[in-house]
Scaffold this motif. Structure first.
Motif, PDB file in Angstrom:
ATOM      1  N   LEU A 355      37.632  38.737  30.398  1.00  0.00           N
ATOM      2  CA  LEU A 355      37.546  39.954  31.266  1.00  0.00           C
ATOM      3  C   LEU A 355      36.203  39.814  32.211  1.00  0.00           C
ATOM      4  O   LEU A 355      36.629  40.222  33.536  1.00  0.00           O
ATOM      5  CB  LEU A 355      37.550  41.232  30.693  1.00  0.00           C
ATOM      6  N   GLU A 356      35.269  39.495  31.723  1.00  0.00           N
ATOM      7  CA  GLU A 356      34.007  39.503  32.729  1.00  0.00           C
ATOM      8  C   GLU A 356      33.991  38.322  33.907  1.00  0.00           C
ATOM      9  O   GLU A 356      34.118  38.499  35.150  1.00  0.00           O
ATOM     10  CB  GLU A 356      32.876  39.311  31.920  1.00  0.00           C
ATOM     11  N   ALA A 357      34.692  37.517  33.353  1.00  0.00           N
ATOM     12  CA  ALA A 357      35.044  36.118  34.468  1.00  0.00           C
ATOM     13  C   ALA A 357      36.163  36.405  35.286  1.00  0.00           C
ATOM     14  O   ALA A 357      36.172  36.301  36.437  1.00  0.00           O
ATOM     15  CB  ALA A 357      35.451  35.018  33.577  1.00  0.00           C
ATOM     16  N   LEU A 358      37.194  37.168  34.641  1.00  0.00           N
ATOM     17  CA  LEU A 358      38.359  37.677  35.527  1.00  0.00           C
ATOM     18  C   LEU A 358      37.818  38.733  36.646  1.00  0.00           C
ATOM     19  O   LEU A 358      38.110  38.545  37.760  1.00  0.00           O
ATOM     20  CB  LEU A 358      39.271  38.415  34.616  1.00  0.00           C
ATOM     21  N   ASP A 359      36.969  39.739  36.272  1.00  0.00           N
ATOM     22  CA  ASP A 359      36.642  40.777  36.934  1.00  0.00           C
ATOM     23  C   ASP A 359      35.559  40.067  38.277  1.00  0.00           C
ATOM     24  O   ASP A 359      35.851  40.513  39.360  1.00  0.00           O
ATOM     25  CB  ASP A 359      35.719  41.889  36.445  1.00  0.00           C
ATOM     26  N   ALA A 360      34.868  39.341  37.759  1.00  0.00           N
ATOM     27  CA  ALA A 360      34.021  38.887  38.623  1.00  0.00           C
ATOM     28  C   ALA A 360      34.962  37.894  39.866  1.00  0.00           C
ATOM     29  O   ALA A 360      34.566  38.161  41.050  1.00  0.00           O
ATOM     30  CB  ALA A 360      33.189  37.536  38.168  1.00  0.00           C
ATOM     31  N   PHE A 361      35.792  37.024  39.431  1.00  0.00           N
ATOM     32  CA  PHE A 361      36.780  36.311  40.395  1.00  0.00           C
ATOM     33  C   PHE A 361      37.438  37.310  41.362  1.00  0.00           C
ATOM     34  O   PHE A 361      37.671  37.187  42.733  1.00  0.00           O
ATOM     35  CB  PHE A 361      37.698  35.515  39.693  1.00  0.00           C
ATOM     36  N   LEU A 362      38.166  38.173  40.642  1.00  0.00           N
ATOM     37  CA  LEU A 362      38.842  39.500  41.455  1.00  0.00           C
ATOM     38  C   LEU A 362      37.928  40.071  42.458  1.00  0.00           C
ATOM     39  O   LEU A 362      38.436  40.312  43.509  1.00  0.00           O
ATOM     40  CB  LEU A 362      39.416  40.223  40.468  1.00  0.00           C
ATOM     41  N   ALA A 439      47.506  44.239  34.813  1.00  0.00           N
ATOM     42  CA  ALA A 439      46.858  45.567  35.658  1.00  0.00           C
ATOM     43  C   ALA A 439      45.799  45.318  36.369  1.00  0.00           C
ATOM     44  O   ALA A 439      45.784  46.051  37.314  1.00  0.00           O
ATOM     45  CB  ALA A 439      46.479  46.693  34.431  1.00  0.00           C
ATOM     46  N   ARG A 440      44.938  44.638  36.049  1.00  0.00           N
ATOM     47  CA  ARG A 440      43.696  44.030  37.021  1.00  0.00           C
ATOM     48  C   ARG A 440      44.535  43.363  38.120  1.00  0.00           C
ATOM     49  O   ARG A 440      43.807  43.552  39.389  1.00  0.00           O
ATOM     50  CB  ARG A 440      42.759  43.303  36.270  1.00  0.00           C
ATOM     51  N   LEU A 441      45.134  42.429  37.913  1.00  0.00           N
ATOM     52  CA  LEU A 441      45.775  41.516  39.007  1.00  0.00           C
ATOM     53  C   LEU A 441      46.602  42.528  40.171  1.00  0.00           C
ATOM     54  O   LEU A 441      46.426  42.347  41.236  1.00  0.00           O
ATOM     55  CB  LEU A 441      46.718  40.606  38.500  1.00  0.00           C
ATOM     56  N   LYS A 442      47.232  43.731  39.537  1.00  0.00           N
ATOM     57  CA  LYS A 442      47.798  44.384  40.217  1.00  0.00           C
ATOM     58  C   LYS A 442      47.145  44.967  41.466  1.00  0.00           C
ATOM     59  O   LYS A 442      47.716  45.193  42.416  1.00  0.00           O
ATOM     60  CB  LYS A 442      48.596  45.457  39.277  1.00  0.00           C
ATOM     61  N   THR A 443      45.845  45.395  40.956  1.00  0.00           N
ATOM     62  CA  THR A 443      44.893  45.935  42.098  1.00  0.00           C
ATOM     63  C   THR A 443      44.642  44.901  43.222  1.00  0.00           C
ATOM     64  O   THR A 443      44.728  45.432  44.488  1.00  0.00           O
ATOM     65  CB  THR A 443      43.582  46.344  41.392  1.00  0.00           C
ATOM     66  N   LEU A 444      44.401  43.710  42.988  1.00  0.00           N
ATOM     67  CA  LEU A 444      44.238  42.719  43.991  1.00  0.00           C
ATOM     68  C   LEU A 444      45.597  42.418  44.689  1.00  0.00           C
ATOM     69  O   LEU A 444      45.677  42.419  45.899  1.00  0.00           O
ATOM     70  CB  LEU A 444      43.720  41.353  43.192  1.00  0.00           C
ATOM     71  N   LEU A 445      46.769  42.353  43.888  1.00  0.00           N
ATOM     72  CA  LEU A 445      47.912  41.694  44.449  1.00  0.00           C
ATOM     73  C   LEU A 445      48.701  42.847  45.169  1.00  0.00           C
ATOM     74  O   LEU A 445      49.468  42.530  46.280  1.00  0.00           O
ATOM     75  CB  LEU A 445      48.926  41.060  43.659  1.00  0.00           C
ATOM     76  N   GLU A 446      48.423  43.964  45.349  1.00  0.00           N
ATOM     77  CA  GLU A 446      48.954  45.158  45.798  1.00  0.00           C
ATOM     78  C   GLU A 446      47.913  45.645  46.960  1.00  0.00           C
ATOM     79  O   GLU A 446      48.386  46.703  47.887  1.00  0.00           O
ATOM     80  CB  GLU A 446      49.504  46.144  45.043  1.00  0.00           C
ATOM     81  N   ASN A 447      46.744  45.212  46.791  1.00  0.00           N
ATOM     82  CA  ASN A 447      45.758  45.600  47.861  1.00  0.00           C
ATOM     83  C   ASN A 447      46.090  45.365  49.510  1.00  0.00           C
ATOM     84  O   ASN A 447      45.993  43.970  49.763  1.00  0.00           O
ATOM     85  CB  ASN A 447      44.309  45.179  47.497  1.00  0.00           C
ATOM     86  N   PRO A 448      46.301  46.294  50.354  1.00  0.00           N
ATOM     87  CA  PRO A 448      46.831  46.003  51.823  1.00  0.00           C
ATOM     88  C   PRO A 448      45.747  45.368  52.394  1.00  0.00           C
ATOM     89  O   PRO A 448      46.137  44.803  53.493  1.00  0.00           O
ATOM     90  CB  PRO A 448      47.163  47.454  52.296  1.00  0.00           C
ATOM     91  N   ALA A 449      44.407  45.281  52.191  1.00  0.00           N
ATOM     92  CA  ALA A 449      43.350  44.616  52.814  1.00  0.00           C
ATOM     93  C   ALA A 449      43.024  43.391  52.133  1.00  0.00           C
ATOM     94  O   ALA A 449      42.242  42.722  52.778  1.00  0.00           O
ATOM     95  CB  ALA A 449      42.178  45.557  52.442  1.00  0.00           C
ATOM     96  N   VAL A 450      43.921  42.905  51.241  1.00  0.00           N
ATOM     97  CA  VAL A 450      43.698  41.487  50.883  1.00  0.00           C
ATOM     98  C   VAL A 450      44.785  40.715  51.143  1.00  0.00           C
ATOM     99  O   VAL A 450      45.990  41.136  50.842  1.00  0.00           O
ATOM    100  CB  VAL A 450      43.350  41.303  49.462  1.00  0.00           C
ATOM    101  N   LEU A 451      44.887  39.683  52.062  1.00  0.00           N
ATOM    102  CA  LEU A 451      45.857  38.917  52.261  1.00  0.00           C
ATOM    103  C   LEU A 451      46.508  38.092  51.226  1.00  0.00           C
ATOM    104  O   LEU A 451      45.344  37.158  50.882  1.00  0.00           O
ATOM    105  CB  LEU A 451      45.825  38.066  53.680  1.00  0.00           C
ATOM    106  N   LYS A 452      47.714  37.785  50.794  1.00  0.00           N
ATOM    107  CA  LYS A 452      47.947  36.910  49.738  1.00  0.00           C
ATOM    108  C   LYS A 452      48.640  35.613  50.388  1.00  0.00           C
ATOM    109  O   LYS A 452      49.738  35.824  51.244  1.00  0.00           O
ATOM    110  CB  LYS A 452      48.673  37.292  48.676  1.00  0.00           C
TER     111      LYS A 452
END
Length: 966
Positions: A355-362, A439-452
């Motif tokens: 989870l630490e590595a995931l949070d850092a990358f996200l 749940a953590r990915l959802k925050t990034l993938l639905e973030n309107p300020a981050v283009l996927k």
């Protein structure tokens, strides 16, 4: 309250710095105010509408300048409306039902405004199922509860209910603070009574019913006298005015419903913590790149490095708390070393297992603002595939793979088979908990300020939607390539990588094997899986950095934004919905077709005089041209007789066997391709079939369908209709088929400027009858069916560049007579000849043609050394602007349709697209209203980009099955 929110609250109360002062921009109101305040503006390089974006940027820059000072915000966020249906539509299906769709030239600017916000260093937030006002209310309450202050940058009356207790509003246009006294001055009530007042007066814009005949002054008087709405309604019988008294008694429930509609919730699930909104200066390079991309050069000179000086005497002058956070950026910026020159390093890719590595990358992905995104699954069907893992990329070789459900391959018993009796002593794979990770990915993938950034993102959107994640915003390198170079090459990732990066990606077979030995991706070991998956995200992001700037440079950004970018989300939802079939009906048809095929086979044997394999082209050729000695036989390069459909059609009028063979082949195709295949394809739990659409398959913009293909079911044959009857609506629902009537002929009349055809279409006269009348001098009211049939064949044939030979075959007349018909046609309609000549000249000069919406369709055959191929290229070029415009129009309709249905308060769903037809599933009770919305949306789809000189007409009907609806 989440952990992040709790931490925000604690810090607001205990930190040594200035107290929490949260400013929230009502971004949707900003957008519309900017749009209506300024005249239309388009970008010079490509005609993209940018007036609202420019106005928004000017307003935002002014705000950033005005808020500098010691009393200004410590945290700043722009809050947007999400386009989806909200919880209020569940309470009242007519909520906002009468609100018109946004102007077409504003629609492509919504995404650009979000990019602008990020470029200026301001955080963006939105939430599906809730309005921006609800998020503003939620964050205002959180700031107040944390002992801080909240400033709502807006003048919207709907937000005035929040004023008080450390919450104020600021109208930036009037440079005026709106506190309790301002509400009292305007509405005659204090902010705490604004909900009750709005419940009484209603809102025509949002279609909140309220109490008929009661306006703001009366409502304020009543609330002043009785104290609150509940007391007023309980004592309504005491009111002296009869009409007012009766209204409150008769409409009490409606008024209470209105109160629930106007009341803002402070309990919306906040998508991000307030800490994330810390004020920061824009990143100069990011801001400069965005303004340059938009061609806002005057604004760029004013903005400079983006560090706004404080305006003297401003109403608010907050002290800026700088945060070491990079501004999200959507515009590609040139890296120090071009991405195409940077070698791929698979060893640099990370396999995320903690989870630490995931949070850092996200966190780094959020800071970057643009992330390459891809999914790995265990099946090709997005509607049923299991999710093996997700890959992300931030930059060249800066990518990771997050495995979720990988497993060791099954242990093999004797003979290589898994007997399940061999003890498995292998260590479990180290992977993150799937729900936690999603749940953590959802925050990034639905973030309107981050283009996927995706490649064929429709698939990934559908995969993630099944897991409760609505990935947005996205861009798609496949579609960008398709817009830039449609017709020149394929647009798959491997081909684009070789073409633009000079790199061959790891083939799937290298990690998963081939043939019978091929294993599921979930059984691939984590190291090769990481190299394969992370490379996909890396390649995708690099392609975007190369291809995206070309859209603006080549004047095609508007084409991408209005015709392509919105399609993946629309199609993903359609594919997930699927369409219901009747398996019993299909099984019955399959049996019936099989019996009929057996009868035709016996009949063929009888005609031939001996048994033969009716499915063998070689044996058929030997019988037709060897034993029966039928004329016209030709051999292929392999020495085998040609027995294709064209050959059999030529022979059918003079001999019985070719006709029987054609009938048998037709039934065999229908049985294998549809009745048998659909039974296998249907989900056994729902009886729904989920086709897959290809967005970049046809050069003209037409969609293709596969697994199963639902676009080639015959319409006019009895057997085709029987198959369509097996497509049925869910219980309590109907299918709606909405079909453009003769859209390509209408577009020919517009593009070729054919006065005679225009008049006929505007007058609603049957176009084939009108054409026959023009060509042969027969009055419309005396037209015979045969003459009309010939005119119809020519009308449709001309669109596809038909020759005298082709028309002669179609009408069973000699070639000379067919040539005379075509000559008469061009004499009666000289505009068509002029259009065809101009199109030939255009394609010879440029190598491509364009639709009226700007789509480029490349025709490589036009430069072939082969005369036959060049002629084919000319025919394709003549048809492409017409068929391409028709494809563009239905794409425009499809992109608008979900919003149009939602805005009308309808639950109708779009299920299928079949060339010029859209198929929907609607509750029986709303079918008529749905048809009205569907027709209006489809018939106006060209506007305002193109003002067609002929009307578009849509025929729509509701029925229990597809055949009856068509």
């Amino acid at each position: 309250m989440t952990d992040a929110e709790a931490q925000t609250t604690e810090r607001a109360l205990t930190q040594d710095g200035p107290p929490l002062r949260l400013w929230m921009i009502d971004a949707s109101a900003y957008i519309f105010r900017a749009y209506h305040a300024l005249p239309p503006l388009t970008r010079k390089s490509d005609g993209l509408p940018v007036g609202a974006v420019q106005g928004y940027c000017n307003m935002l820059w002014k705000l950033l300048r005005d808020m500098k000072g010691e009393d200004g915000p410590t945290h700043l966020v722009a809050i947007f409306d999400h386009s989806e249906k909200t919880f209020r539509n569940t309470l009242y299906d007519q909520y906002k039902a009468h609100r018109p769709p946004p102007p077409e030239d504003l629609v492509p600017q919504f995404a650009l405004v979000r990019e602008a916000t990020a470029a200026f260093g301001v955080h963006c937030v939105e939430l599906p199922g809730y309005e921006a006002d609800d998020l503003i209310a939620t964050y205002a309450c959180k700031a107040r509860d944390a002992g801080g202050e909240a400033v709502i940058v807006s003048s919207d009356k709907d937000l005035m209910q929040l004023i008080g207790g450390g919450v104020v509003m600021w109208d930036p246009m009037k440079d005026r603070v709106l506190a309790e006294d301002a509400v009292m001055e305007k509405f005659g009530v204090t902010p705490d009574k604004m909900v009750d007042l709005q419940a009484l007066i209603g809102d025509s814009v949002d279609n909140v019913p309220g109490a008929p005949g009661i306006g703001p002054k009366t409502a304020a008087q009543l609330l002043d006298e009785y104290g609150d709405l509940d007391t007023l309604l309980a004592r309504a019988g005491e009111i002296k005015q009869p009409k007012r008294r009766q209204t409150l008694i008769d409409f009490a429930d409606q008024i209470r419903l209105s109160r629930e509609l106007v009341r803002l919730t402070c309990d919306a699930p906040a998508p991000e913590a307030i800490d994330d909104f810390a004020v920061r200066d824009p990143d100069p390079a990011t801001l400069s790149a965005f303004l340059e991309l938009m061609e806002f050069r005057s604004l760029a000179r004013r903005v400079g490095d983006g560090k706004a000086p404080a305006k003297e005497g401003s109403a608010f002058a907050p002290k800026v708390m700088s945060a070491p956070v990079l501004t999200p950026r959507y515009a590609p910026t040139a890296p120090a070393v071009p991405v195409e020159a940077q070698p791929f390093d698979h060893e640099a890719y990370a396999c995320i297992q903690t989870l630490e590595a995931l949070d850092a990358f996200l966190a780094r992905a959020t800071e970057a603002g643009v992330v390459g995104f891809d999914t790995e699954t265990d099946a090709l069907s997005a509607t049923h595939a299991g999710l093996c893992g997700v890959s992300l990329a931030i930059g060249p070789n800066d990518a990771c793979y997050i495995p979720l459900t990988h497993e060791h391959p099954p242990l093999a018993g004797a003979g290589g088979l898994d007997f399940g009796d061999t003890p498995d002593t292998r260590e479990p794979l180290t992977q993150l908990d799937k729900p936690t990770t999603l749940a953590r990915l959802k925050t990034l993938l639905e973030n309107p300020a981050v283009l996927k950034v995706t490649q064929n993102g429709k698939y990934d959107l559908a995969v993630m939607a099944r897991r409760g994640i609505r990935v947005s915003p996205i861009e798609d390198t496949m579609l960008i390539s398709y817009v830039l170079e449609g017709g020149l090459h394929g647009h798959g990732m491997d081909e684009l990588s070789r073409l633009h990066l000079g790199h061959d990606p790891i083939p799937f077979k290298q990690v998963a094997g081939t043939g019978k030995a091929q294993k599921s991706f979930k059984h691939v070991e984590l190291k090769p899986a990481t190299a394969y998956a992370a490379e996909d995200a890396d390649v995708t992001l690099r392609l975007w950095q190369i291809l995206k700037p070309r859209l603006a440079e080549e004047g095609l950004l508007n084409v991408y934004e209005t015709l392509e970018r919105g399609m993946p989300a629309v199609l993903a939802d359609m594919e997930l919905a699927g369409i219901r079939v009747d398996p019993n009906r299909l099984q019955s048809l399959s049996t019936e077709f099989g019996m009929r095929m057996a009868e035709l086979e016996a009949q063929a044997h009888q005609i031939a005089g001996r048994p033969f394999n009716i499915g063998s082209p070689r044996q058929i050729g030997d019988i037709l041209f060897g034993e029966l000695d039928l004329p016209g036989g030709k051999k292929t390069a392999s020495g085998q007789w040609e027995t294709g459909a064209a050959t059999l059609e030529t022979l059918a009028p003079t001999h019985a066997l070719p006709r029987v063979l054609l009938d048998w082949r037709q039934l065999s195709k229908l049985k294998g391709t549809y009745t048998d295949a659909l039974i296998q394809a249907a989900d056994p739990a729902t009886d729904r079939v989920h086709t897959s659409y290809q967005l970049a398959a046809a050069t003209t913009g037409r969609l293709a369908s596969s697994d199963p293909n639902l676009q080639n079911i015959p319409i006019r044959t009895e057997t085709g209709r029987q198959i369509r009857q097996a497509f049925i609506a869910a219980p309590g629902h109907v299918l709606i088929s909405a079909d453009y009537s003769q859209i390509e002929l209408r577009l020919l009349a517009h593009i070729g400027d054919i006065p005679e055809l225009k008049r006929a279409f505007k007058a609603g006269i049957d176009i084939h009858t009108a054409t026959a009348s023009e060509m042969f001098g027969v009055p419309v009211d005396q037209m015979d069916p045969e003459t009309r049939r010939r005119a119809k064949a020519i009308n449709f044939g001309i669109v596809y560049g038909i020759s005298a030979f082709g028309l002669a075959n179609q009408l069973s007349i000699d070639q000379g007579e067919a040539g005379a018909y075509i000559k008469i046609y061009f004499e009666r309609f000289p505009g068509i000849r002029a259009y065809m000549d101009a199109t030939r000249a255009e394609v010879r000069a440029n190598g491509f043609v364009s639709t009226v919406f700007g789509r480029k369709i490349h025709i490589p055959a036009i430069h072939s050394k082969s005369g036959a191929e060049r002629q084919f290229g000319e025919r394709a070029a003549i048809n492409a602007p017409i068929q391409g415009a028709a494809a563009d129009i239905i794409r425009r309709a499809m992109i608008r349709m979900p919003g149009a249905l939602t805005d009308a308060g309808l639950s109708t769903r779009m299920l299928l697209q079949v060339h010029d037809e859209l198929v929907f599933e609607a509750p029986e009770a709303e079918a008529d209203r749905a048809i009205a919305v569907i027709k209006r949306t489809m018939e106006s789809a060209a506007e305002p980009a193109v003002a067609l000189t002929v009307p578009l007409v849509v025929e729509a009907r509701a029925a229990a099955n597809w055949d009856e609806a068509h």
